[in-house]
Design an enzyme around this catalytic site. Sequence first.
Site, PDB file in Angstrom:
ATOM      1  N   ASP A 104       0.863  -1.185   0.000  1.00 45.42           N
ATOM      2  CA  ASP A 104       0.000   0.000   0.000  1.00 45.42           C
ATOM      3  C   ASP A 104       0.899   1.235   0.000  1.00 45.42           C
ATOM      4  OD1 ASP A 104      -2.128   1.674  -0.045  1.00 45.42           O
ATOM      5  OD2 ASP A 104      -3.172   0.800   1.668  1.00 45.42           O
TER       6      ASP A 104
HETATM    7  C1  BGC Z   1      -5.067   3.234   0.004  1.00 44.50           C
HETATM    8  C2  BGC Z   1      -5.247   2.183  -1.067  1.00 44.50           C
HETATM    9  C3  BGC Z   1      -5.124   2.824  -2.418  1.00 44.50           C
HETATM   10  C4  BGC Z   1      -3.779   3.508  -2.520  1.00 44.50           C
HETATM   11  C5  BGC Z   1      -3.508   4.138  -3.874  1.00 44.50           C
HETATM   12  C6  BGC Z   1      -3.821   4.065  -0.203  1.00 44.50           C
HETATM   13  O1  BGC Z   1      -3.816   5.157   0.648  1.00 44.50           O
HETATM   14  O2  BGC Z   1      -5.049   2.622   1.275  1.00 44.50           O
HETATM   15  O3  BGC Z   1      -6.498   1.571  -0.913  1.00 44.50           O
HETATM   16  O4  BGC Z   1      -5.316   1.871  -3.404  1.00 44.50           O
HETATM   17  O5  BGC Z   1      -3.705   4.503  -1.528  1.00 44.50           O
HETATM   18  O6  BGC Z   1      -4.264   5.252  -4.067  1.00 44.50           O
END
Ligand code: BGC
Length: 833
Positions: A360
């Site tokens: 993530d």
């Molecule tokens: C989130 C993810 C997301 C990623 C990319 C993160 O902050 O937890 O769910 O896919 O950002 O935007």
Amino acid sequence: MNKRITVLLLSIMLLISCAACFTGCNKKEKSPGNAIPEDNDGPAKFTVTALSVSDKIKISYMLELEPGAEGGKVVVTAKPQKGKTVKATLSPYGSAEIDCPDKAGVMTVTLAYTDKNGNELTKAELKAKDGLIQLTPDGILPVVAAMTDEEKAHLITGVSEPLKPGASGGTYAIERLGIPSITVNDGPAGMRYGTTVWYPSVMNLTSSWDTELIAKVGKAIGEDSLAQGIDIILAPGMNIQKNVLGGRNFEYCSEDPLLTAFAATAYVKGVQSTGEGACLKHFAGNEQETWRGSASSAVTERALREIYLKQFQMTVAAASPISIMSSYNQVNGTYTSINKDLLTGILRDEWHFRGLVMSDWGSAGAVEDKVNAQNDLKMPGDADDAEHIIAGLAEGRVDAATLDICCAHILYTIAKSPTFRGIKMNTGVDFDAHNRIAEEAAADTFVLLKNDNSTLPLKKGTTVAIFGNGSYQTVYGGDGSGSVSPNETVNIMNGIRNSADITLIEDAYNIFERCAAHSKTNSKFDIAVSAEYAKGCADNSDTAVIVISRKACEGEDNSPTEGDFLLNERESDMIRNVSEAFHAKGKKVTVLINTGSPIEVCSWRDLVDAILFIGYPGQEAGNAVASVLSGKVAPGGKTVMTWPKVYSDTPAYDHFPGNSSKAVYYEDIYVGYRYYNTFGVEVAYPFGYGLSYTQFEYSDFSITENADGSFTAAVTVTNTGNTSGREIAQIYVSKPETTLEQPALELCGFAKTGLLQPGKSETLTIEITPDALTSYDTRGSRYIIDRGVYTFSAASSAGSIHAEQTVEVKELRVVYDVENRCAPAKEPEHIKK
Ligand code: BGC
């Protein structure tokens, strides 16, 4: 594939370990991972481990054959762009080395295995350009072998530039080896990048309990994604809705792992049917937003396996998602993105997941440790990541073989991507068709919580007074990475205005529209409705509709206070004043709940006649609401999370969200209805609950045991009311406690009828797989179906059982053995029966 034997092995040890990830020829534990379909599940399969092209073409490969397929021959053909094609016939036990006629330009090298009867059983195709291997789906390992350490270090660190504006990230391109960059983007309710379609949230989609509908929306999202030139959509979110205050509950499916797995499987299949990739997230134990980047989810091994991993496990097996995102948090003391037990032990070795694991965005943990755990891709990459990897290789902190495995996973994913396969992309979203899919889907996801004296549907021609800022500032979805830039939005006021069946009374909406239009904020804005104003509206209209809205956002959890889980004073006054005014005139009041999670209802629900939970319905909210209010569409959803009476009734309310270092999963296996039903705690609305405009009766419930250890349930549902509707029938199981303590009941299957006309019946047949019945026995590190009496129930919700059947399992069955992985050093404090 597991029956195959490898009859030829020409490979160095490093590549064998790499190949093992793809072919499954490593030692397989008995686990559901065996069910994952292989890319080539025929009687034979090549895995090419190296290819070099100079004055000789040298190729190394493994050939796996199923018993009976042995005794044929391997034919190697090299087709240069110019020059002459060369061919060599080899015994499967020979080595593949043939003359190279001319290495200039593009050359295709084909390996084909023909059995003793002359049937070609399998083929692998590789490509070289000017003597240099190029990426093909069959040429992944040779490409890894040809990569420099620098290239490997760059490949495992994601790029954010240059990318499409707004896209969340991508991979590093290596032109000399024919490796393009692929692009990923959020998120579950539609594309975050560009102007597109905002579909109902994943929570809404799951509330439909309709896997066909979910697959249809998944397909539309896949098409939108392709149309925007994206390769992988970062969805679905599938953490467990463990607490009503969970800030991303709207992005997740349910409080139940089985329902989550079915919904996610349908979503992934829909997305991937277009050629687009899906990405399950956030793996795992990310059930809260507060301190998500630091806290460790302290959870017993049993609860981890049965509740928080099971939905991922089932979806990996059933839907073959192309990728998975590790989460921000730690599980039992280790960040998930550097957690070997989780990412290598459980995900790869037990479940045989062969796709890409990405971290993530900005998660903690050193890039070297991510690689060593097989978190293949660090998102987004930092400028110095590649240097860290190279230094780590030199100093022995990065395992070279594991780095190769990570690269192989990334290349495998790239080779499957739309960009690589030349699938038509960047075509522009089909708004006309997809807006209608979003509208129809939204209406099917609404849950009718209360409908006294058939308040709904509203009769044709009913005039409606509308209240609540959400009527104008309707919340289409949550904020954060799950938000979408929609091509149009229809708020609830305009939806009623658009309706040919019901009419909006202008006086009532005006104050909300006027004030809301001047408000800069969306969430905290709210207008008082005086008793006097409400009386005026009651004089001028037939019925009242009040909208209660909340905007949830990634990064924050909800709060148990007024204006969030509880109504604030103005909202309470509005409900009271409107109800008194309308009831005084013999007119009815409906409340629409437009939130990303359940809220408190018991203190006010008796004041109103009908309550419809519309969740986060996406851009077509208003049209969908009008269709359901007017009865054009019957509400067909059921709750995916239990609605507690008060927050302090929830099982771990005083452990949520814990502190910056620890979140104790105090409820253990007793999440949601597993807790309320086991401990006898009354709820406002149970899990799986939802009314229709008609009524249903259940009859002829039966359970049959099948030879493979699965069960088949059958139940007949009859529409006994006056209008058409669809019913969601659920099967719960109460397991014997011969070896382990068990929740009072657990969902083990469900099905939704077609649209039943009054008086009509449908017999639903529901498969109950062994996965739905296993429990995790920590002491034995095994998934078991225990010995004893199982009670199966046919139910319309976890709180309403219509019929029961018992079946005795005479012997304890070990469904699969695993190892104790991700276990806490010391069991966290948790509820016991
Ligand atoms: C989130 C993810 C997301 C990623 C990319 C993160 O902050 O937890 O769910 O896919 O950002 O935007």
